[in-house]
Design an enzyme around this catalytic site. Structure first.
Site, PDB file in Angstrom:
ATOM      1  N   GLY A 185     -41.989  21.568  17.483  1.00  0.00           N
ATOM      2  CA  GLY A 185     -42.919  20.890  18.367  1.00  0.00           C
ATOM      3  C   GLY A 185     -43.739  19.891  17.575  1.00  0.00           C
ATOM      4  N   GLN A 221     -51.324  15.274  15.511  1.00  0.00           N
ATOM      5  CA  GLN A 221     -50.571  15.293  14.244  1.00  0.00           C
ATOM      6  C   GLN A 221     -50.086  13.905  13.835  1.00  0.00           C
ATOM      7  OE1 GLN A 221     -47.974  18.794  15.617  1.00  0.00           O
ATOM      8  NE2 GLN A 221     -48.083  19.065  13.396  1.00  0.00           N
ATOM      9  N   CYS A 242     -45.895  24.930  10.113  1.00  0.00           N
ATOM     10  CA  CYS A 242     -46.409  23.765  10.844  1.00  0.00           C
ATOM     11  C   CYS A 242     -46.145  22.524  10.000  1.00  0.00           C
ATOM     12  CB  CYS A 242     -47.910  23.928  11.080  1.00  0.00           C
ATOM     13  SG  CYS A 242     -48.678  22.514  11.900  1.00  0.00           S
ATOM     14  N   LEU A 243     -45.693  21.462  10.645  1.00  0.00           N
ATOM     15  CA  LEU A 243     -45.414  20.216   9.910  1.00  0.00           C
ATOM     16  C   LEU A 243     -46.683  19.652   9.271  1.00  0.00           C
ATOM     17  CD1 LEU A 243     -43.022  18.545  12.504  1.00  0.00           C
ATOM     18  CD2 LEU A 243     -42.371  19.636  10.341  1.00  0.00           C
ATOM     19  N   HIS A 251     -48.885  27.414  19.869  1.00  0.00           N
ATOM     20  CA  HIS A 251     -49.112  26.660  18.628  1.00  0.00           C
ATOM     21  C   HIS A 251     -49.400  25.189  18.958  1.00  0.00           C
ATOM     22  CE1 HIS A 251     -47.980  25.776  14.266  1.00  0.00           C
ATOM     23  NE2 HIS A 251     -48.022  24.579  14.807  1.00  0.00           N
ATOM     24  N   GLU A 252     -48.613  24.612  19.867  1.00  0.00           N
ATOM     25  CA  GLU A 252     -48.793  23.182  20.187  1.00  0.00           C
ATOM     26  C   GLU A 252     -50.106  22.948  20.930  1.00  0.00           C
ATOM     27  OE1 GLU A 252     -47.051  21.119  18.613  1.00  0.00           O
ATOM     28  OE2 GLU A 252     -45.738  22.712  17.918  1.00  0.00           O
ATOM     29  N   HIS A 264     -53.044  22.814  18.685  1.00  0.00           N
ATOM     30  CA  HIS A 264     -53.268  21.517  18.028  1.00  0.00           C
ATOM     31  C   HIS A 264     -54.170  20.626  18.870  1.00  0.00           C
ATOM     32  CE1 HIS A 264     -50.845  21.427  14.404  1.00  0.00           C
ATOM     33  NE2 HIS A 264     -49.760  21.847  15.029  1.00  0.00           N
TER      34      HIS A 264
HETATM   35 NI    NI Z   1     -48.050  22.614  14.083  1.00  0.00          NI
END
Ligand code: NI
Length: 191
Positions: free
Chosen positions: A49, A54, A103-104, A145-146, A149
């Site tokens: 995701g 981000q 997580c990226l 998780h998304e 953010h």
């Molecule tokens: Ni993430």
């Protein structure tokens, strides 16, 4: 389309609550291009995701998509490409599961995060149409998780710090146990 820079933990935008979009903004060429770029960026990074903060945009837009055999998360059940605008999550009960996440925006680190197992998610799709679905297990974890953010929350905020590991140490010491737990969760609650 273009691949955007993914901001890393420490960048203040990742800590800001993102704002909702109006129908007019969502329909704009600028936001539609942002969505296309987020999809391309997520795919280029093999993420499950990606949320707009981000890539430096404090807007309530997130992408979720898990292709079969995703190299970062091979145990995750597939999620078809889903563009979530102004999403709202509602847990359906109190059941929680510990999910090992990465997580990226937190490169190199994984950790165990308690997540609701059963939830409803309501959102606008990229065409502005209201959508609703029920998600379980690992997929429910991805949606939480998304949406985190969009509230300025990173998984490390919710993880027991004693469970944090580098990806290399995760693979050495935790992967087999977690993947067995992940498979059992998918078998018991689906996705
Ligand atoms: Ni993430």
């Amino acid at each position: 389309m273009s691949v955007l820079e993914i901001l890393e933990i420490g960048h203040p935008v990742l800590r800001e609550p993102a704002r909702e979009l109006t129908a007019e903004e969502l329909a704009s060429a600028e936001v539609q291009t942002l969505i296309d770029d987020m999809i391309e960026t997520k795919r280029a990074a093999n993420g499950a995701g990606l949320a707009a903060p981000q890539v430096g945009r404090s807007l309530r837009i997130a992408i979720a998509e898990v292709e079969p055999n995703n190299p970062r998360y091979p145990y995750k059940p597939p999620i078809p490409l889903t563009v979530l605008v102004n999403p709202v999550i509602e847990p359906l009960d109190e059941e929680l599961a510990q999910i090992n996440e990465g997580c990226l925006s937190v490169p190199g680190i994984r950790g165990e995060v308690p997540r609701h197992v059963n939830l409803a998610v309501r959102y606008l799709d990229r065409g502005g149409i209201e959508q609703g679905e029920v998600r379980h297990g690992l997929s429910a974890g991805t949606f939480q998780h998304e949406v985190d953010h969009l509230d300025g929350v990173l998984f490390v905020d919710r993880a027991d710090p004693r469970t944090l590991s580098t990806w290399e140490q995760y693979e050495r010491f935790y992967r087999d146990e977690f993947e067995a737990r992940a498979r059992a969760l998918v078998e018991s609650v689906g996705s």
